[in-house]
Structure formats: C-alpha cells, structure tokens
Design a protein around this motif. Structure first.
Motif, PDB file in Angstrom:
ATOM      1  N   LEU A  35       0.801  -1.224   0.000  1.00 23.56           N
ATOM      2  CA  LEU A  35       0.000   0.000   0.000  1.00 23.56           C
ATOM      3  C   LEU A  35       0.834   1.274   0.000  1.00 23.56           C
ATOM      4  N   ILE A  37       1.717   3.461   2.250  1.00 21.37           N
ATOM      5  CA  ILE A  37       0.890   4.499   2.866  1.00 21.37           C
ATOM      6  C   ILE A  37       1.714   5.748   3.183  1.00 21.37           C
ATOM      7  N   ASP A  41      -2.760   9.914   3.135  1.00 17.55           N
ATOM      8  CA  ASP A  41      -3.683   8.851   2.741  1.00 17.55           C
ATOM      9  C   ASP A  41      -4.778   8.613   3.776  1.00 17.55           C
ATOM     10  N   VAL A  43      -7.123   5.622   4.832  1.00 17.83           N
ATOM     11  CA  VAL A  43      -6.969   4.175   4.695  1.00 17.83           C
ATOM     12  C   VAL A  43      -8.189   3.465   5.258  1.00 17.83           C
ATOM     13  N   ASP A 291      -7.874   6.275  -0.088  1.00 26.23           N
ATOM     14  CA  ASP A 291      -6.706   6.108  -0.957  1.00 26.23           C
ATOM     15  C   ASP A 291      -6.148   4.685  -0.931  1.00 26.23           C
ATOM     16  N   LYS A 292      -6.242   4.003   0.207  1.00 30.95           N
ATOM     17  CA  LYS A 292      -5.645   2.686   0.357  1.00 30.95           C
ATOM     18  C   LYS A 292      -6.620   1.759   1.083  1.00 30.95           C
ATOM     19  N   SER A 294      -6.871  -2.164   2.870  1.00 24.69           N
ATOM     20  CA  SER A 294      -6.271  -3.405   3.353  1.00 24.69           C
ATOM     21  C   SER A 294      -7.398  -4.365   3.718  1.00 24.69           C
ATOM     22  N   SER A 318     -12.868   4.760  -4.025  1.00 29.99           N
ATOM     23  CA  SER A 318     -11.446   5.062  -4.089  1.00 29.99           C
ATOM     24  C   SER A 318     -11.186   6.345  -4.878  1.00 29.99           C
ATOM     25  N   GLY A 322      -5.784   4.962  -6.254  1.00 30.54           N
ATOM     26  CA  GLY A 322      -5.897   4.266  -4.982  1.00 30.54           C
ATOM     27  C   GLY A 322      -5.428   2.822  -5.136  1.00 30.54           C
ATOM     28  N   ILE A 323      -4.978   2.214  -4.049  1.00 29.40           N
ATOM     29  CA  ILE A 323      -4.433   0.851  -4.091  1.00 29.40           C
ATOM     30  C   ILE A 323      -5.172  -0.022  -3.093  1.00 29.40           C
ATOM     31  N   CYS A 325      -5.291  -4.139  -1.473  1.00 30.36           N
ATOM     32  CA  CYS A 325      -4.524  -5.375  -1.301  1.00 30.36           C
ATOM     33  C   CYS A 325      -5.397  -6.368  -0.544  1.00 30.36           C
TER      34      CYS A 325
END
Length: 371
Positions: A35, A37, A41, A43, A291-292, A294, A318, A322-323, A325
C-alpha cells in the motif's frame, strides 16, 4: 490425554462464542509494502484481530477506518489502541500477554477510561481473559496452543527447538530436512481435516469457499518454502505455532516492533472504528473517500458474487490511483475480469509479496484503481 481432550471440549462448548482471533496470523509488513501508505492517505482496513490495522498506523496515515461486522473484534482493537495510549512499550507487551505480569488488571483500570462504553462493558465482563493476557485467548490461538502444539512437540519437539535457535538459513534448511519426515507430514494431514476447523473454530476461510483440493498438501508445500527461505526467528506466526509464544524480539507481530510504538501511539486519534458488514458500510460511503484498502482474506469469507460487489464498491469509493490489497488463502480469487478496465494489477508487487510474506499460507492480489 485427559487434559488434551479437555482443551478440545472447552473450545467446542464454553469457548465457542468467544473471539475467533486475538493475535495476527498475517505478516502485516506485506500490506505496508503493497500500500505504501503516506501521511496524506485515508486508509480503510478490515479489523480482524486489530493487528493489521495497528500495523498500518506505523506509516502514520491521515486517517484509518477499521471495519468489522463482529463488534467484539472491534472491542479488541479498542483495547489494544488504548494500551498504546495509556501504557509504556514494555507494559503493552506485559498487558497483552507476551511478557509475564501479575498487574494486568491494574493496567486495564488505567486504560479503561479510554474505551467506548460498549467496549468497557464487554471487557469488564471478561477480566479473566485480560488477566491471562488477551493476545493468546482467541479460539484460534487456543486451538493452536492447546491442540496443535502438543502434537508438534510430541512428534518432533527436539528438532523444533533447534530450528527456533537456527543462526542461518543454511542451518535451518539442514534441520528442516530432519524435521520433514513421514511422521511430520502425517501429523499435518491429521490436523488439517476441514471438519476440525468447521466444528471447533467455525472459521469459514478454511472450508466455505475453498478451491484447494487438499488443505494438508497445500500447507505442507507452503511450509516447505517458508522453512527453506525465511528465518523462523523473524516469523511471528510460525514461531507462535512452534512454541506457543513470540520468543524473539524480531518475531513479534509488526505492530509490536519497538520502532513502531511511538508512531502508533501518536496516530491513535486518527482511527475510526466501524461495526458493520463491509459491503453495507461501503454502500454508505461517498465517492472518492479513500486512498488505500487493506482487505485481509475477504475472498475466503464470502461468495464470489459478494466479493465482486465489494471490489466494485471499493473502485467507486477510491480516489484515482488508490491501491487495494487482499490475501487469498484457500479461495484463490484474482481480480474479476469485468473490473480490469478500472484496475491495474500490480504484478511485480504481487510477485514480491508471494515470495516474501512470512505467514506462508497466503497469496496476494494488489491493484491500482484508474479513474
């Protein structure tokens, strides 16, 4: 034998409504890597045991929203967050149960005012768990400590003890050859019956949506790789499985690394805890909010339809680039094809995580959202 059977009966009866997870079976460094971070961000994280959400605070994001449908798991995160605020680093290790202490109830009274009313009511009812050191009291942790560990020690205890003291990968590989006998593999096959995880733990990630034919063969292959590539003394989950504790400073879960204590402590006020099913919560979130992401191993907990619906919502909420996982355990789900026009699969990151994640049982999917 009576004590051993008693542990199983207790998990099936008096413990069946207790928390499923109280410590981490994941290597949170993988999420931190995936991510990347930053301080700007926002999250979103799945709570679970709270360990991964706490680890993400090590990068001091702008905000962190931790979501879980099970309120008790969120109460656990509250407890851990409050411990970081109210206690010294050494006291955190003592309070959680990693180091010995007879003062955990006194520590609890110190951090209790920081809890929400609901969390305080819950933990007031479970002071015995706090007294024991809550980090190893979950149904999963008790299963591994009281059911799996005795079998491991009985069959290969001497080799395990030497493995935990290995000074190099080369030494570890030699010892693993001695460990990896028919008896070792047979023990794993015995412990990997899906009925065990269904009726003792009631953890659906082991049986509900599995795409792996043999749980035992899969875990043996992953253990083969881990024992020959990763130092056990730096592997918190495997160290716990083989010894029942975290026996080295380097084998602590990521959020308990000494270097992260002050950063997590500073970031506690940035955390918002939400009790709701993830899909329902996401439906109420405005576009472009995070943005992220998890997402732990959500693929193993829900149908393919629900899983795809959640990813669709994540794309909506997002921001650009943005990512997200997520981990795959026994359900091996890639990013759905109908979403690939909005998602760039980060193949190099995925390859790195699959080779270096220390929790050995998971594989990864990482995507960047394009808007």
């Amino acid at each position: 034998m009576i004590s051993y059977l008693g542990s199983i009966v207790k998990l099936l009866t008096t413990e069946k409504n207790w928390l499923l997870y109280t410590t981490s079976n994941e290597d949170s460094q993988s999420e931190l890597t995936a991510l990347n971070i930053s301080s700007t961000d926002d999250v979103l994280s799945i709570t679970g045991s709270g360990c991964r959400s706490l680890a993400l605070l090590a990068n001091e994001p702008k905000s962190l929203t931790s979501v879980d449908a099970v309120p008790e798991q969120n109460y656990l995160l509250e407890l851990k967050l409050s411990a970081f605020e109210a206690l010294t680093y050494e006291e955190v290790l003592q309070f959680l149960g990693i180091h010995n202490s007879d003062k955990r109830l006194q520590m609890y009274e110190k951090l209790k005012p920081l809890l929400s009313d609901d969390a305080a009511i819950f933990w007031d009812k479970h002071k015995e768990k706090i007294k024991q050191g809550v980090i190893f009291t979950g149904r999963q942790e008790r299963f591994y400590r009281n059911v799996v560990l005795p079998i491991i020690k009985f069959t290969r205890g001497n080799i395990i003890s030497k493995l935990l003291k290995s000074r190099s990968i080369e030494e570890q590989r030699i010892l693993y050859k001695k460990l990896n006998t028919w008896l070792w593999r047979r023990s794993i096959q015995t412990l990997c019956r899906r009925s065990i995880y269904k009726f003792i733990l009631n953890d659906p990630s082991y049986y509900a949506y599995s795409e792996v034919n043999s749980l035992a063969d899969y875990l043996i292959s992953r253990l083969d790789y881990t024992f020959t590539h990763h130092p056990i003394k730096e592997n918190h989950w495997l160290t716990f499985l083989l010894s029942g504790n975290y026996i080295h400073t380097s084998s602590l879960p990521v959020y308990l690394y000494p270097c992260h204590y002050e950063k997590i402590r500073r970031s506690r006020h940035k955390v918002k805890i939400v009790t709701a099913p993830l899909e329902k919560y996401l439906q109420e979130v405005p576009d472009n909010s995070f943005d992220k992401f998890s997402l732990s191993d959500i693929s193993g907990w829900m149908s393919e339809h629900s899983f795809e619906a959640i990813l669709s919502e994540i794309i909506r909420v997002s921001r650009n680039r943005g990512i997200f996982c997520y981990r795959n355990f026994l359900s091996k789900r890639t990013i759905p094809e109908n979403l690939t026009s909005h998602v760039q699969r980060l193949d190099e990151v995925i390859k790195f995580l699959n080779e270096n994640d220390r929790s050995f049982a998971f594989t990864f999917e990482v995507g960047m959202i394009k808007k």
